[in-house]
Scaffold this active site. Structure first.
Site, short mmCIF file in Angstrom:
data_model
loop_
_atom_site.label_atom_id
_atom_site.label_comp_id
_atom_site.label_asym_id
_atom_site.label_seq_id
_atom_site.Cartn_x
_atom_site.Cartn_y
_atom_site.Cartn_z
N PHE A 1 32.93 -20.19 -1.19
CA PHE A 1 33.91 -19.11 -1.23
C PHE A 1 33.57 -18.21 -2.41
CE2 PHE A 1 37.88 -16.92 -2.06
CZ PHE A 1 38.21 -16.52 -0.77
N ASP B 1 31.47 -13.93 8.01
CA ASP B 1 31.64 -15.37 7.87
C ASP B 1 31.66 -15.98 9.27
OD1 ASP B 1 32.29 -17.84 6.81
OD2 ASP B 1 34.32 -17.33 6.24
N ARG C 1 38.78 -8.71 -7.55
CA ARG C 1 38.10 -7.65 -6.81
C ARG C 1 37.24 -6.76 -7.71
NH1 ARG C 1 39.86 -7.36 -1.47
NH2 ARG C 1 42.05 -7.79 -1.06
N GLU D 1 30.88 -3.74 5.90
CA GLU D 1 31.66 -4.96 5.67
C GLU D 1 31.27 -5.59 4.33
OE1 GLU D 1 34.01 -6.84 6.22
OE2 GLU D 1 34.29 -7.44 8.28
N ASP D 2 32.20 -6.32 3.75
CA ASP D 2 31.88 -7.07 2.54
C ASP D 2 31.11 -8.34 2.87
OD1 ASP D 2 34.06 -8.23 3.81
OD2 ASP D 2 35.31 -8.37 2.02
P1 5GP Z 1 35.03 -13.45 9.38
O1 5GP Z 1 36.00 -12.80 10.31
O2 5GP Z 1 33.60 -13.09 9.63
O3 5GP Z 1 35.24 -14.96 9.33
O4 5GP Z 1 35.39 -13.03 7.91
C1 5GP Z 1 35.36 -11.77 7.49
C2 5GP Z 1 36.37 -11.57 6.40
O5 5GP Z 1 36.83 -12.80 5.83
C3 5GP Z 1 35.75 -10.80 5.26
O6 5GP Z 1 35.86 -9.42 5.46
C4 5GP Z 1 36.53 -11.31 4.06
O7 5GP Z 1 37.71 -10.55 3.92
C5 5GP Z 1 36.91 -12.72 4.43
N1 5GP Z 1 36.00 -13.74 3.84
C6 5GP Z 1 35.10 -14.49 4.48
N2 5GP Z 1 34.43 -15.29 3.62
C7 5GP Z 1 34.92 -15.00 2.39
C8 5GP Z 1 34.60 -15.46 1.06
O8 5GP Z 1 33.73 -16.30 0.80
N3 5GP Z 1 35.32 -14.89 0.05
C9 5GP Z 1 36.28 -13.96 0.25
N4 5GP Z 1 36.91 -13.48 -0.82
N5 5GP Z 1 36.60 -13.50 1.48
C10 5GP Z 1 35.91 -14.02 2.54
#
Ligand code: 5GP
Length: 187
Positions: A163, A114, A176, A110-111
């Site tokens: 963010f 959150d 990206r 995963e990147d």
């Molecule tokens: P989660 O489901 O854990 O809330 O978020 C996962 C996804 O939300 C990540 O794979 C990413 O695509 C997006 N995301 C969450 N936080 C950020 C952030 O700070 N920047 C960006 N660009 N994407 C985020």
């Protein structure tokens, strides 16, 4: 954050810090999966740069430990949770992994984690494939925003509540290809 306002980026994690941490993660993953077959499951699109560098870091660890190997396979799923905005929305599966995932050792790449909702969704999606094991490797962890508890086995960097963009992560499909992680701010 409005798409019409001008945005500025400030570097949070430099290219050299990213690369050296990824080598450490690759070495750790190599040790943990030595002599096994491992499916790296990339979550598109944000993880692509991390995925590519991590896969090579695992191979470099193999070069340094002659005689042992990790047989790597690549699989991808595509999920969306942000729709051209910085506010989370429901998770949707756009593309699932192949049948090859059945009964394998899977490492989700995963990147960023959150709220944890994407990982929760992915775990449910993978459950039906009856994998041998499922572990998680994320480049970034933003624990402040966590809504559901998810186990993460490998973390590149813990980051504050901001963010971020770059190194695969986008804002409205931009940024990206930055080789570093930056915080995006309205100016
Ligand atoms: P989660 O489901 O854990 O809330 O978020 C996962 C996804 O939300 C990540 O794979 C990413 O695509 C997006 N995301 C969450 N936080 C950020 C952030 O700070 N920047 C960006 N660009 N994407 C985020």
């Amino acid at each position: 954050m409005s798409a019409t306002k001008p945005l500025s980026e400030s570097v949070l994690i430099s290219e050299s810090r990213l690369q050296s941490r990824i080598q450490e993660l690759g070495a750790q993953i190599f040790t943990d999966y030595e002599d096994q077959e491992l499916v790296l499951l990339g979550v598109l699109r944000g993880s692509v740069l991390f995925f590519a560098d991590l896969a090579r870091a695992i191979f470099r660890a193999q070069l340094a430990d002659q005689g042992r190997e990790v047989a790597l396979r690549f699989e991808f799923v595509q999920l969306v949770s942000y729709h051209n905005s910085t506010k989370p929305s429901a998770v949707q599966l756009i593309r699932g992994g192949s049948d090859y995932l059945k009964q394998r050792h899977i490492l989700i790449v995963e990147d960023i984690v959150d709220t944890g909702r994407t990982l929760e969704f992915l775990h449910e999606h993978l459950e039906v494939l009856n994998p041998k094991t499922v572990k998680v490797c994320t480049l970034l962890d933003k624990p402040v925003q966590r809504e559901v508890s998810v186990a993460i086995d490998y973390i590149g960097f813990e980051i504050p509540d901001a963010f971020v963009v770059g190194y695969g992560l986008d804002y409205a499909q931009q940024y990206r290809n930055l080789p570093y992680i930056a915080v995006l701010e309205s100016t």
